[in-house]
Write a protein that holds these residues in place. Structure first.
Motif, PDB file in Angstrom:
ATOM      1  N   HIS A 174      -5.680   0.466   0.485  1.00  0.00           N
ATOM      2  CA  HIS A 174      -5.738   0.722   1.722  1.00  0.00           C
ATOM      3  C   HIS A 174      -6.546  -0.185   2.569  1.00  0.00           C
ATOM      4  O   HIS A 174      -6.321  -1.013   3.533  1.00  0.00           O
ATOM      5  CB  HIS A 174      -6.008   2.140   2.226  1.00  0.00           C
ATOM      6  N   ARG A 175      -7.743  -0.552   1.811  1.00  0.00           N
ATOM      7  CA  ARG A 175      -8.690  -1.654   2.630  1.00  0.00           C
ATOM      8  C   ARG A 175      -7.790  -3.061   2.176  1.00  0.00           C
ATOM      9  O   ARG A 175      -7.808  -3.711   3.074  1.00  0.00           O
ATOM     10  CB  ARG A 175      -9.766  -1.570   1.812  1.00  0.00           C
ATOM     11  N   ALA A 176      -7.333  -3.148   1.351  1.00  0.00           N
ATOM     12  CA  ALA A 176      -6.445  -4.326   0.762  1.00  0.00           C
ATOM     13  C   ALA A 176      -5.182  -4.606   1.979  1.00  0.00           C
ATOM     14  O   ALA A 176      -5.163  -5.586   2.372  1.00  0.00           O
ATOM     15  CB  ALA A 176      -5.906  -4.612  -0.427  1.00  0.00           C
ATOM     16  N   ALA A 177      -4.673  -3.405   2.097  1.00  0.00           N
ATOM     17  CA  ALA A 177      -3.448  -3.664   2.939  1.00  0.00           C
ATOM     18  C   ALA A 177      -3.897  -3.746   4.391  1.00  0.00           C
ATOM     19  O   ALA A 177      -3.259  -4.294   5.307  1.00  0.00           O
ATOM     20  CB  ALA A 177      -2.819  -2.211   2.880  1.00  0.00           C
ATOM     21  N   GLY A 178      -5.233  -3.253   4.895  1.00  0.00           N
ATOM     22  CA  GLY A 178      -5.529  -3.280   6.224  1.00  0.00           C
ATOM     23  C   GLY A 178      -5.906  -4.708   6.452  1.00  0.00           C
ATOM     24  O   GLY A 178      -6.141  -5.306   7.909  1.00  0.00           O
ATOM     25  N   VAL A 179      -6.190  -5.598   5.549  1.00  0.00           N
ATOM     26  CA  VAL A 179      -6.527  -6.979   6.030  1.00  0.00           C
ATOM     27  C   VAL A 179      -5.288  -8.035   5.374  1.00  0.00           C
ATOM     28  O   VAL A 179      -5.471  -9.417   5.522  1.00  0.00           O
ATOM     29  CB  VAL A 179      -7.788  -7.552   5.201  1.00  0.00           C
ATOM     30  N   ASP A 180      -4.292  -7.322   4.990  1.00  0.00           N
ATOM     31  CA  ASP A 180      -3.223  -8.161   4.377  1.00  0.00           C
ATOM     32  C   ASP A 180      -2.076  -8.134   5.535  1.00  0.00           C
ATOM     33  O   ASP A 180      -1.133  -7.278   5.419  1.00  0.00           O
ATOM     34  CB  ASP A 180      -2.645  -7.670   3.160  1.00  0.00           C
ATOM     35  N   GLY A 181      -2.249  -8.611   6.566  1.00  0.00           N
ATOM     36  CA  GLY A 181      -1.063  -8.761   7.633  1.00  0.00           C
ATOM     37  C   GLY A 181       0.338  -9.079   7.239  1.00  0.00           C
ATOM     38  O   GLY A 181       1.214  -8.897   7.983  1.00  0.00           O
ATOM     39  N   THR A 185       0.213  -9.197  -0.772  1.00  0.00           N
ATOM     40  CA  THR A 185      -0.110  -8.503  -2.015  1.00  0.00           C
ATOM     41  C   THR A 185       0.687  -7.234  -2.531  1.00  0.00           C
ATOM     42  O   THR A 185       0.630  -6.901  -3.544  1.00  0.00           O
ATOM     43  CB  THR A 185      -1.756  -7.918  -1.945  1.00  0.00           C
ATOM     44  N   GLY A 186       1.264  -6.510  -1.483  1.00  0.00           N
ATOM     45  CA  GLY A 186       2.053  -5.357  -1.901  1.00  0.00           C
ATOM     46  C   GLY A 186       1.137  -4.281  -1.741  1.00  0.00           C
ATOM     47  O   GLY A 186       1.385  -2.985  -2.483  1.00  0.00           O
ATOM     48  N   ALA A 187       0.077  -3.970  -1.501  1.00  0.00           N
ATOM     49  CA  ALA A 187      -1.225  -3.234  -1.322  1.00  0.00           C
ATOM     50  C   ALA A 187      -0.727  -1.917  -0.656  1.00  0.00           C
ATOM     51  O   ALA A 187      -0.985  -0.905  -1.273  1.00  0.00           O
ATOM     52  CB  ALA A 187      -2.429  -3.801  -0.815  1.00  0.00           C
ATOM     53  N   ALA A 188      -0.086  -2.071   0.323  1.00  0.00           N
ATOM     54  CA  ALA A 188       0.521  -0.984   1.128  1.00  0.00           C
ATOM     55  C   ALA A 188       1.592  -0.043   0.282  1.00  0.00           C
ATOM     56  O   ALA A 188       1.601   1.116   0.009  1.00  0.00           O
ATOM     57  CB  ALA A 188       1.239  -1.118   2.575  1.00  0.00           C
ATOM     58  N   GLU A 189       2.226  -0.682  -0.372  1.00  0.00           N
ATOM     59  CA  GLU A 189       3.277  -0.185  -1.388  1.00  0.00           C
ATOM     60  C   GLU A 189       2.565   0.666  -2.404  1.00  0.00           C
ATOM     61  O   GLU A 189       3.049   1.779  -2.948  1.00  0.00           O
ATOM     62  CB  GLU A 189       4.538  -1.040  -1.821  1.00  0.00           C
ATOM     63  N   ARG A 190       1.539  -0.015  -3.048  1.00  0.00           N
ATOM     64  CA  ARG A 190       0.823   0.577  -4.142  1.00  0.00           C
ATOM     65  C   ARG A 190       0.077   1.621  -3.710  1.00  0.00           C
ATOM     66  O   ARG A 190       0.175   2.943  -4.470  1.00  0.00           O
ATOM     67  CB  ARG A 190      -0.107  -0.493  -4.696  1.00  0.00           C
ATOM     68  N   ALA A 191      -0.437   1.649  -2.351  1.00  0.00           N
ATOM     69  CA  ALA A 191      -1.109   2.867  -1.980  1.00  0.00           C
ATOM     70  C   ALA A 191       0.049   4.091  -1.756  1.00  0.00           C
ATOM     71  O   ALA A 191      -0.221   5.320  -2.088  1.00  0.00           O
ATOM     72  CB  ALA A 191      -1.777   2.615  -0.602  1.00  0.00           C
ATOM     73  N   ALA A 192       1.228   3.823  -0.977  1.00  0.00           N
ATOM     74  CA  ALA A 192       2.116   4.887  -1.104  1.00  0.00           C
ATOM     75  C   ALA A 192       2.413   5.403  -2.429  1.00  0.00           C
ATOM     76  O   ALA A 192       2.685   6.591  -2.248  1.00  0.00           O
ATOM     77  CB  ALA A 192       3.300   4.158  -0.340  1.00  0.00           C
TER      78      ALA A 192
END
Length: 280
Positions: A174-181, A185-192
């Motif tokens: 989530h923290r990675a997705a928060g700075v990955d506008g 990285t696909g961090a939001a997908e991994r979090a989901a």
């Protein structure tokens, strides 16, 4: 280099840069053509190295990166060289490159990339705990818009997930997705994914049904419009008929008036004649 040749090399380099994001293989082919024409230029060799790296020709990329360092003294390519070694299944050589004597001379982004590559090499060797420890640096919580921050946080979260620390991994994804506008990285997908959520697209069948619905709706609207137009035409025809009948009646009335007028005149003449006869 002759002007004509220089222009040709420049054209291939421009084309290589243009296709770099969308078609790395085509960009690589343009860079190779430029190298064939001007192999002694460090910029050309660097273009070949980067495009080969992005097109996953790691052997050639590594060779070209070495040539770039030798010809230009540019050590910023160390991180990509180490990553090539990882891709070729040589984590020990990748770790050796992260300890190169010129590491301290490179920029902060390159140092972060080296750290990420080194942690990846540790994971390749089955040393996940060591990888996590390597990534626990102050830069993880640094307030910056630097492009390397999402990648660093994602690498840390990914290592935590591999170690089975799912809750911690979720926090850092989530923290990675928060700075990955840009969502690189696909961090939001991994979090989901860790939260058990799924992103689904509409099926083609649903799209067809929607299309049919709209087509039926459009057809209905067209039919209604045609019926309305026909009704309007019928009304107009009826009005014309009524108007025509009124005109006929007016003509008949005028004719009758004319006949009565003529009869009156004849009667008047006869009356005048009779009056004159009486007087005589």
């Amino acid at each position: 280099m002759p002007r004509t040749l220089a222009d040709l090399v420049a054209q291939h380099l421009v084309a290589s840069g243009r296709f770099l994001d969308d078609d790395p293989e085509l960009a690589y082919q343009h860079a190779r053509t430029a190298r064939r024409l001007a192999a002694r230029l460090g910029g050309v060799r660097e273009a070949v190295a980067i495009t080969a790296y992005l097109a996953e020709h790691y052997d050639e990329a590594l060779t070209e990166f070495r040539a770039v360092r030798r010809m230009t003294g540019n050590h910023e390519v160390i991180a990509m060289m180490a990553d090539c070694e990882r891709a070729l299944g040589r984590p020990d050589k990748a770790l050796a490159l992260t300890k190169d004597k010129h590491v301290h001379d490179v920029s902060e982004p390159t140092q972060i990339e080296l750290l990420i590559v080194a942690a990846g090499a540790r994971r390749d060797k089955g040393q996940t705990a060591a990888a996590i420890q390597m990534l626990e640096v102050p830069e993880l919580t640094k307030r910056t818009r630097a492009e390397w921050l999402p990648r660093l946080r994602y690498a840390y979260a990914d290592a935590l997930a591999e170690a089975g620390r799912t809750d911690d991994a979720l926090v850092w994804f989530h923290r990675a997705a928060g700075v990955d506008g840009d969502g690189v990285t696909g961090a939001a997908e991994r979090a989901a994914e860790l939260e058990g959520l799924e992103f689904t697209d509409l099926d083609e069948d649903d799209t067809v049904v929607d299309d049919e619905y709209f087509e039926d709706e459009d057809t209905a609207e067209t039919t209604d419009a045609a019926d309305a137009a026909e009704e309007t035409d019928e009304d107009l025809d009826a009005e014309e008929v009524v108007d025509g009948e009124d005109d006929v009646d007016v003509v008949d009335v005028d004719a009758e008036d004319a006949e009565k007028s003529e009869d009156s005149e004849v009667v008047g003449e006869l009356t005048d004649g009779e009056s004159k006869g009486s007087e005589e």
